[in-house]
Design a protein around this motif. Structure first.
Motif, PDB file in Angstrom:
ATOM      1  N   SER A 109      56.113  -2.605  42.827  1.00 46.73           N
ATOM      2  CA  SER A 109      56.025  -2.972  41.413  1.00 46.73           C
ATOM      3  C   SER A 109      55.113  -2.024  40.656  1.00 46.73           C
ATOM      4  O   SER A 109      55.411  -1.609  39.531  1.00 46.73           O
ATOM      5  N   GLY A 110      53.981  -1.671  41.270  1.00 42.24           N
ATOM      6  CA  GLY A 110      53.067  -0.754  40.615  1.00 42.24           C
ATOM      7  C   GLY A 110      53.679   0.608  40.370  1.00 42.24           C
ATOM      8  O   GLY A 110      53.557   1.179  39.281  1.00 42.24           O
ATOM      9  N   LEU A 148      48.179  -3.387  40.837  1.00 42.86           N
ATOM     10  CA  LEU A 148      49.253  -3.776  41.751  1.00 42.86           C
ATOM     11  C   LEU A 148      49.396  -2.778  42.899  1.00 42.86           C
ATOM     12  O   LEU A 148      49.559  -3.161  44.059  1.00 42.86           O
ATOM     13  N   LEU A 149      49.320  -1.502  42.577  1.00 36.50           N
ATOM     14  CA  LEU A 149      49.450  -0.477  43.603  1.00 36.50           C
ATOM     15  C   LEU A 149      48.296  -0.536  44.593  1.00 36.50           C
ATOM     16  O   LEU A 149      48.500  -0.531  45.814  1.00 36.50           O
ATOM     17  N   VAL A 191      42.550   1.703  41.411  1.00 37.61           N
ATOM     18  CA  VAL A 191      43.334   1.592  42.644  1.00 37.61           C
ATOM     19  C   VAL A 191      42.409   1.332  43.833  1.00 37.61           C
ATOM     20  O   VAL A 191      42.678   0.460  44.676  1.00 37.61           O
ATOM     21  N   SER A 245      54.143  -5.568  45.958  1.00 35.12           N
ATOM     22  CA  SER A 245      53.113  -5.228  44.977  1.00 35.12           C
ATOM     23  C   SER A 245      53.044  -3.715  44.771  1.00 35.12           C
ATOM     24  O   SER A 245      52.988  -3.232  43.630  1.00 35.12           O
ATOM     25  N   SER A 246      53.067  -2.958  45.871  1.00 35.38           N
ATOM     26  CA  SER A 246      53.041  -1.498  45.748  1.00 35.38           C
ATOM     27  C   SER A 246      54.272  -0.976  45.015  1.00 35.38           C
ATOM     28  O   SER A 246      54.183  -0.086  44.161  1.00 35.38           O
ATOM     29  N   LEU A 283      47.316  -2.150  34.800  1.00 38.28           N
ATOM     30  CA  LEU A 283      48.085  -3.157  35.538  1.00 38.28           C
ATOM     31  C   LEU A 283      48.770  -2.539  36.747  1.00 38.28           C
ATOM     32  O   LEU A 283      48.723  -3.092  37.847  1.00 38.28           O
ATOM     33  N   TRP A 284      49.396  -1.394  36.548  1.00 40.34           N
ATOM     34  CA  TRP A 284      50.105  -0.755  37.668  1.00 40.34           C
ATOM     35  C   TRP A 284      49.118  -0.280  38.728  1.00 40.34           C
ATOM     36  O   TRP A 284      49.420  -0.332  39.928  1.00 40.34           O
ATOM     37  N   ALA A 285      47.945   0.179  38.308  1.00 44.29           N
ATOM     38  CA  ALA A 285      46.933   0.607  39.272  1.00 44.29           C
ATOM     39  C   ALA A 285      46.454  -0.565  40.123  1.00 44.29           C
ATOM     40  O   ALA A 285      46.239  -0.424  41.334  1.00 44.29           O
ATOM     41  N   GLY A 333      56.366   0.464  37.717  1.00 45.51           N
ATOM     42  CA  GLY A 333      55.754   0.432  36.397  1.00 45.51           C
ATOM     43  C   GLY A 333      55.347   1.817  35.930  1.00 45.51           C
ATOM     44  O   GLY A 333      55.570   2.183  34.775  1.00 45.51           O
ATOM     45  N   GLN A 371      49.369   9.131  45.727  1.00 41.33           N
ATOM     46  CA  GLN A 371      48.864   8.709  44.424  1.00 41.33           C
ATOM     47  C   GLN A 371      47.433   9.201  44.201  1.00 41.33           C
ATOM     48  O   GLN A 371      47.048   9.482  43.069  1.00 41.33           O
TER      49      GLN A 371
END
Length: 208
Positions: free
Chosen positions: A108-109, A126-127, A74, A105-106, A122-124, A112, A49
């Motif tokens: 889900s991110g 969670l990741l 992130v 959590s990773s 939001l995704w950043a 997304g 990422q």
């Protein structure tokens, strides 16, 4: 002037200089390989990422500056997880629970990013939170394997060796997938698959 000199004990004098032994890599211990593989998967996600997340959003039409901010988010979320991991342990949360929650959590991110990329912040978060928590907890697991510092050192060395060898492949492999398909979608789904694999591995890795 009074000079105080310590007198060496007879046992120490007769024993002679202590020989230092190098830690040996525990290549025959399956649990060490499991830790190393999980560390490698986490590192694969992180470096993958880091190399391509901004490019994914630029390809979706974001301004380069806005896409680059996601990488900062992130990193900040990862730092937050590193701080919160000891607090969770003090509150009685097991490492099994925290590792599995971090993998979720990773996942889900990344899901997304793959499915609904618009709320990128939001995704950043969670990741980054999942990656930072996983990294922190994995560094503690070799200490559970033995009370011998040399064996702990050997397990840590194998974990880092395998982990970073796998991680080194991530940017090139993801870039090759993007070049072969013409878009980042398949590369993101590859990361999703890796993150999903981490969930059962995290749950079964430690009973603590």
């Amino acid at each position: 002037i009074v000079v105080v000199r310590s007198r060496p004990s007879p046992n120490a004098a007769s024993a002679g200089p202590r020989r230092l032994e190098r830690p040996r890599l525990p290549v025959r211990r399956g649990v060490v390989w499991a830790i190393a593989i999980l560390f490698g998967l986490q590192s694969w996600l992180y470096y993958g990422q880091t190399a391509w997340l901004a490019s994914v959003y630029i390809e979706l039409g974001w301004e380069p500056g806005a896409a680059a901010v996601l990488l900062s988010i992130v990193s900040l979320a990862s730092l937050g997880a590193i701080v919160l991991a000891p607090a969770g342990a003090r509150r009685g949360l097991s490492r099994r629970v925290m590792l599995t929650a971090a993998a979720l959590s990773s996942t889900s991110g990344l899901l997304g990013v793959a499915l609904v990329p618009a709320p990128g912040v939001l995704w950043a978060v969670l990741l980054g939170f999942g990656l930072g928590m996983t990294f922190t907890l994995l560094l503690t697991l070799p200490t559970d394997l033995s009370h011998d510092p040399r064996q702990v050192g050997g397990a840590s060395a194998l974990m880092l060796l395998v982990g970073y060898l796998l991680a080194a492949l991530a940017p090139s492999v993801l870039g090759a997938v993007r070049d072969a398909t013409g878009e980042f979608g398949p590369a993101i789904w590859l990361l999703v698959g890796i993150a999903v694999t981490m969930i059962p591995l995290s749950w079964n890795l430690t009973p603590l």
